[in-house]
Scaffold this motif. Structure first.
Motif, PDB file in Angstrom:
ATOM      1  N   ILE A   3       0.879  -1.175   0.000  1.00 51.17           N
ATOM      2  CA  ILE A   3       0.000   0.000   0.000  1.00 51.17           C
ATOM      3  C   ILE A   3       0.912   1.219   0.000  1.00 51.17           C
ATOM      4  O   ILE A   3       1.835   1.315   0.829  1.00 51.17           O
ATOM      5  N   ALA A   4       0.659   2.159  -0.922  1.00 51.68           N
ATOM      6  CA  ALA A   4       1.456   3.378  -0.995  1.00 51.68           C
ATOM      7  C   ALA A   4       0.514   4.577  -0.921  1.00 51.68           C
ATOM      8  O   ALA A   4      -0.521   4.613  -1.596  1.00 51.68           O
ATOM      9  N   VAL A   5       0.872   5.560  -0.079  1.00 55.61           N
ATOM     10  CA  VAL A   5       0.100   6.795   0.072  1.00 55.61           C
ATOM     11  C   VAL A   5       0.977   7.933  -0.404  1.00 55.61           C
ATOM     12  O   VAL A   5       2.045   8.188   0.175  1.00 55.61           O
ATOM     13  N   ARG A   6       0.509   8.622  -1.469  1.00 51.04           N
ATOM     14  CA  ARG A   6       1.331   9.666  -2.096  1.00 51.04           C
ATOM     15  C   ARG A   6       0.587  10.989  -2.067  1.00 51.04           C
ATOM     16  O   ARG A   6      -0.577  11.086  -2.452  1.00 51.04           O
ATOM     17  N   ASP A   7       1.285  12.026  -1.565  1.00 51.71           N
ATOM     18  CA  ASP A   7       0.754  13.377  -1.669  1.00 51.71           C
ATOM     19  C   ASP A   7       1.711  14.213  -2.519  1.00 51.71           C
ATOM     20  O   ASP A   7       2.842  13.809  -2.774  1.00 51.71           O
ATOM     21  N   TYR A   8       1.227  15.350  -2.983  1.00 55.38           N
ATOM     22  CA  TYR A   8       2.029  16.229  -3.833  1.00 55.38           C
ATOM     23  C   TYR A   8       2.210  17.583  -3.164  1.00 55.38           C
ATOM     24  O   TYR A   8       2.137  18.626  -3.801  1.00 55.38           O
ATOM     25  N   GLY A   9       2.474  17.523  -1.844  1.00 55.68           N
ATOM     26  CA  GLY A   9       2.573  18.746  -1.065  1.00 55.68           C
ATOM     27  C   GLY A   9       3.986  19.265  -0.936  1.00 55.68           C
ATOM     28  O   GLY A   9       4.790  19.243  -1.882  1.00 55.68           O
ATOM     29  N   VAL A  10       4.327  19.697   0.299  1.00 61.07           N
ATOM     30  CA  VAL A  10       5.592  20.401   0.523  1.00 61.07           C
ATOM     31  C   VAL A  10       6.796  19.461   0.447  1.00 61.07           C
ATOM     32  O   VAL A  10       7.914  19.882   0.123  1.00 61.07           O
ATOM     33  N   GLY A  11       6.629  18.189   0.761  1.00 64.87           N
ATOM     34  CA  GLY A  11       7.754  17.260   0.740  1.00 64.87           C
ATOM     35  C   GLY A  11       8.681  17.453   1.925  1.00 64.87           C
ATOM     36  O   GLY A  11       8.438  18.279   2.824  1.00 64.87           O
ATOM     37  N   MET A  12       9.763  16.675   1.933  1.00 68.20           N
ATOM     38  CA  MET A  12      10.739  16.721   3.031  1.00 68.20           C
ATOM     39  C   MET A  12      12.156  16.710   2.469  1.00 68.20           C
ATOM     40  O   MET A  12      12.414  16.211   1.359  1.00 68.20           O
ATOM     41  N   THR A  13      13.074  17.222   3.274  1.00 65.11           N
ATOM     42  CA  THR A  13      14.484  17.155   2.932  1.00 65.11           C
ATOM     43  C   THR A  13      15.041  15.780   3.320  1.00 65.11           C
ATOM     44  O   THR A  13      14.396  14.997   4.019  1.00 65.11           O
ATOM     45  N   ALA A  14      16.265  15.508   2.885  1.00 58.15           N
ATOM     46  CA  ALA A  14      16.903  14.232   3.230  1.00 58.15           C
ATOM     47  C   ALA A  14      17.104  14.111   4.735  1.00 58.15           C
ATOM     48  O   ALA A  14      16.942  13.036   5.323  1.00 58.15           O
ATOM     49  N   ALA A  15      17.444  15.228   5.401  1.00 56.89           N
ATOM     50  CA  ALA A  15      17.632  15.195   6.855  1.00 56.89           C
ATOM     51  C   ALA A  15      16.314  14.880   7.560  1.00 56.89           C
ATOM     52  O   ALA A  15      16.285  14.142   8.553  1.00 56.89           O
ATOM     53  N   ALA A  16      15.204  15.433   7.054  1.00 45.55           N
ATOM     54  CA  ALA A  16      13.905  15.159   7.665  1.00 45.55           C
ATOM     55  C   ALA A  16      13.504  13.706   7.449  1.00 45.55           C
ATOM     56  O   ALA A  16      12.913  13.073   8.334  1.00 45.55           O
ATOM     57  N   MET A  17      13.820  13.144   6.283  1.00 45.13           N
ATOM     58  CA  MET A  17      13.476  11.744   6.014  1.00 45.13           C
ATOM     59  C   MET A  17      14.200  10.804   6.971  1.00 45.13           C
ATOM     60  O   MET A  17      13.664   9.759   7.346  1.00 45.13           O
ATOM     61  N   ASP A  18      15.414  11.163   7.376  1.00 41.68           N
ATOM     62  CA  ASP A  18      16.160  10.312   8.307  1.00 41.68           C
ATOM     63  C   ASP A  18      15.515  10.259   9.686  1.00 41.68           C
ATOM     64  O   ASP A  18      15.740   9.313  10.447  1.00 41.68           O
ATOM     65  N   ARG A  19      14.716  11.271  10.023  1.00 44.29           N
ATOM     66  CA  ARG A  19      14.137  11.333  11.376  1.00 44.29           C
ATOM     67  C   ARG A  19      12.629  11.195  11.385  1.00 44.29           C
ATOM     68  O   ARG A  19      12.009  11.340  12.441  1.00 44.29           O
ATOM     69  N   VAL A  20      12.025  10.909  10.229  1.00 45.30           N
ATOM     70  CA  VAL A  20      10.575  10.954  10.137  1.00 45.30           C
ATOM     71  C   VAL A  20       9.911   9.898  11.016  1.00 45.30           C
ATOM     72  O   VAL A  20       8.757  10.074  11.441  1.00 45.30           O
TER      73      VAL A  20
ATOM     74  N   TRP B 182       9.620   7.982   0.657  1.00 41.99           N
ATOM     75  CA  TRP B 182      10.302   8.767  -0.380  1.00 41.99           C
ATOM     76  C   TRP B 182       9.750  10.171  -0.315  1.00 41.99           C
ATOM     77  O   TRP B 182       8.538  10.377  -0.109  1.00 41.99           O
ATOM     78  N   SER B 183      10.614  11.161  -0.484  1.00 40.13           N
ATOM     79  CA  SER B 183      10.141  12.537  -0.456  1.00 40.13           C
ATOM     80  C   SER B 183      11.149  13.435  -1.149  1.00 40.13           C
ATOM     81  O   SER B 183      12.346  13.110  -1.240  1.00 40.13           O
ATOM     82  N   ALA B 184      10.653  14.540  -1.649  1.00 36.97           N
ATOM     83  CA  ALA B 184      11.507  15.558  -2.265  1.00 36.97           C
ATOM     84  C   ALA B 184      10.854  16.912  -2.027  1.00 36.97           C
ATOM     85  O   ALA B 184       9.618  17.047  -2.168  1.00 36.97           O
ATOM     86  N   PRO B 185      11.618  17.930  -1.649  1.00 33.44           N
ATOM     87  CA  PRO B 185      11.038  19.250  -1.397  1.00 33.44           C
ATOM     88  C   PRO B 185      10.274  19.763  -2.616  1.00 33.44           C
ATOM     89  O   PRO B 185      10.785  19.761  -3.747  1.00 33.44           O
ATOM     90  N   GLY B 186       9.035  20.165  -2.396  1.00 32.98           N
ATOM     91  CA  GLY B 186       8.210  20.698  -3.473  1.00 32.98           C
ATOM     92  C   GLY B 186       7.547  19.651  -4.341  1.00 32.98           C
ATOM     93  O   GLY B 186       6.721  20.006  -5.197  1.00 32.98           O
ATOM     94  N   GLU B 187       7.870  18.379  -4.160  1.00 33.55           N
ATOM     95  CA  GLU B 187       7.288  17.322  -4.987  1.00 33.55           C
ATOM     96  C   GLU B 187       6.393  16.387  -4.188  1.00 33.55           C
ATOM     97  O   GLU B 187       5.746  15.501  -4.754  1.00 33.55           O
ATOM     98  N   GLY B 188       6.346  16.536  -2.887  1.00 30.89           N
ATOM     99  CA  GLY B 188       5.493  15.698  -2.073  1.00 30.89           C
ATOM    100  C   GLY B 188       6.230  14.532  -1.451  1.00 30.89           C
ATOM    101  O   GLY B 188       7.457  14.416  -1.535  1.00 30.89           O
TER     102      GLY B 188
END
Length: 533
Positions: A437-454, A493-499
């Motif tokens: 199951i994958a949940v995808r949004d197209y919002g603000v996204g996260m940086t690599a540092a934020a992904m490490d602590r999410v 998975w996340s990228a700033p500005g891409e969700g």
């Protein structure tokens, strides 16, 4: 008939080669020793062979010279006393004398040939041994003998045919004789098979000696490597036991050498780690007990407060505007407090290892549809349309429905909070081994540092963001524990500005090991790509 399992044997050997330092060290030592012994043995074999051949050739050359002197003396003494009618008999006797002189050195055949192109008195007829192969006396050898300025010998290597269709090594020596003023060529054929046998014996001795030397080097290398690598292997095994939780194991210490110093240092480190881990484990137990006790103790007064707050909340229309707003805030915060206590109790159960699962075959498409329906109103209030993509397939899996719903609620709530009013897509797909199951949004996204602590407890990507789902900061941490309890993965998975995209992968059968996911991270969404274009 089944094929021999070469592939399995090769794979097993490769694993052994990579994991065994002893095997690699012994193999390299034997290989280098084998090359060195082969070079030295080859040089010695060639050198001994050349020396034996040169010595035998010199011996046979002297024998041929002596035989030629005897034959020349025999001709000189006999031809002065005999007439022409007895010259052939004299030649035969001379040949016998020559053969007798060379008999001890392996002479097998001879030939006495008159050098062509000479004029003079009647001379002996040409004679040779019966069955002499004319090819043994080559034209090149005859030309060399005919050009000798003095009585010397020349030789040529030949192969002597045997009755069993084999060949033995031989030498043909040639020299010149003077018979009644005419030049004759004397050729003696020697069999040097005994030299070949001697050389073979030397080569076998060198081979066996080299093989024994290599085996001895291998045995010595094994003993040395075992002496050196053994303590290292013991240290590796001890460290594995320490990593597995056997904190009391130690390396035996013997002697005062470097290995013993290493063992003492390792044991000291292990003792220090044991003390630290024991202390931290005790502290962790105290913290877990404290959280659990506090959560349980707070439940009773919180229940009373919630009941009182519900009464006030139900009567808020009769209050003044400020009092009504206060009742609403009290109701909201009590709900959040209850959610926080529930999450803390759940985390304390995970920390204590007291979590049980009740699995049953579940169609995850229906489960996702129910979860989407439960947050549709909230999503519409934020302007984020929800869409599910389910290509079809297996879908059904052995899961704990309550825990999967909790994971979906957390993922969908986060997507709504951070989706910036853009579409939210939920994928469901499966194969014969796993469901995802994958949940995808197209919002603000996260940086690599934020992904490490999410997935850290009480961590939020943007603490200043106004949340509408009442999150406690423990949702993703609990979701990760729920996924691990199923033997699954929760990845981001996340990228700033891409969700952002969170993917939950679970085995279809409880206890099975995951090897892959049916969905990419993030999944391709042609519909959204068309909108962006």
């Amino acid at each position: 008939m089944r094929d021999f399992p070469w592939r399995a044997i090769v794979q097993r050997f490769v694993r052994l080669w990579r994991s065994s330092l002893q095997l690699r060290t012994i193999a390299f030592t034997l290989a280098l020793s084998g090359v060195a012994v082969a070079i030295i043995g080859g040089y010695m074999s060639v050198s001994v062979g050349a020396n034996l051949f040169d010595a035998r050739r010199d011996q046979l050359s002297r024998t041929t010279s002596n035989a030629a002197i005897i034959g020349q003396r025999f001709f000189d003494e006999s031809t002065e006393q005999l007439g022409d009618e007895d010259i052939d008999a004299t030649t035969t006797d001379a040949a016998k004398a020559i053969l007798n002189a060379a008999a001890s050195t392996g002479v097998t055949q001879f030939a006495l040939k008159r050098t062509p192109g000479q004029d003079g008195p009647r001379t002996p007829s040409e004679i040779q041994s019966p069955g002499l192969d004319p090819l043994l006396i080559s034209d090149e050898l005859r030309a060399t003998v005919q050009g000798l300025a003095e009585r010397r010998t020349v030789s040529q290597s030949v192969g002597l045919a045997q009755g069993d269709s084999t060949e033995q090594p031989g030498l043909v020596f040639g020299t010149v004789l003077d018979v009644r003023g005419a030049q004759y060529e004397l050729y003696l054929v020697y069999n040097i098979q005994d030299l070949q046998q001697s050389l073979g014996l030397v080569q076998r001795t060198l081979f066996l000696g080299g093989l024994a030397l290599i085996l001895l080097i291998g045995a010595v290398t094994y003993a040395v490597v075992r002496l050196v690598v053994g303590p290292v292997q013991l240290a590796a095994e001890t460290s594995q036991k320490l990593a597995a939780g056997q904190l009391e194991v130690r390396i035996p210490v013997k002697g005062d050498d470097v290995i013993a110093t290493l063992a003492r240092s390792f044991n000291g480190m292990a003792a220090s780690l044991q003390n630290q881990i024991t202390r931290l484990a005790a502290l962790s137990q105290v913290q877990q007990r404290f959280v659990s006790d506090v959560s349980h103790e707070l439940r009773t007064p919180l229940t009373t407060i919630r009941l009182a707050g519900d009464v006030l909340y139900d009567q808020r229309d009769s209050f003044s505007p400020s009092a009504a707003r206060t009742a609403e805030l009290l109701h909201t915060q009590v709900q959040r407090f209850e959610s926080l206590l529930a999450d803390l109790l759940e985390m304390s159960r995970y920390d204590a290892g007291a979590v049980d699962m009740e699995t049953e075959p579940t169609n995850l498409v229906y489960l996702v549809e129910d979860s989407i329906d439960s947050v549709t109103t909230l999503a519409e209030s934020k302007g984020s349309p929800l869409r599910m993509v389910a290509p079809g397939g297996y879908f059904e899996a052995d899961v704990d429905s309550r825990r999967i719903r909790r994971i979906l609620h957390n993922l969908l709530g986060n997507a709504i909070d951070h989706g910036e009013g853009r579409p939210i897509v939920v994928w469901v797909d499966s194969d014969k081994d796993a469901v995802a199951i994958a949940v995808r949004d197209y919002g603000v996204g996260m940086t690599a540092a934020a992904m490490d602590r999410v997935f850290d407890r009480f961590w939020r990507a943007d603490p200043s963001r106004q949340r509408v789902t009442g999150g406690t900061g423990l949702g993703l941490a609990i979701s990760l524990e729920d996924a691990a309890l199923h033997g699954g993965w929760l990845e981001v998975w996340s990228a700033p500005g891409e969700g952002s995209c969170f993917r939950l992968t679970l085995p279809r059968v409880r206890g099975a090991e995951l090897v892959g996911s049916p969905l990419a991270l993030p999944p391709e969404d042609p519909a959204q790509e068309a909108i962006d274009a």
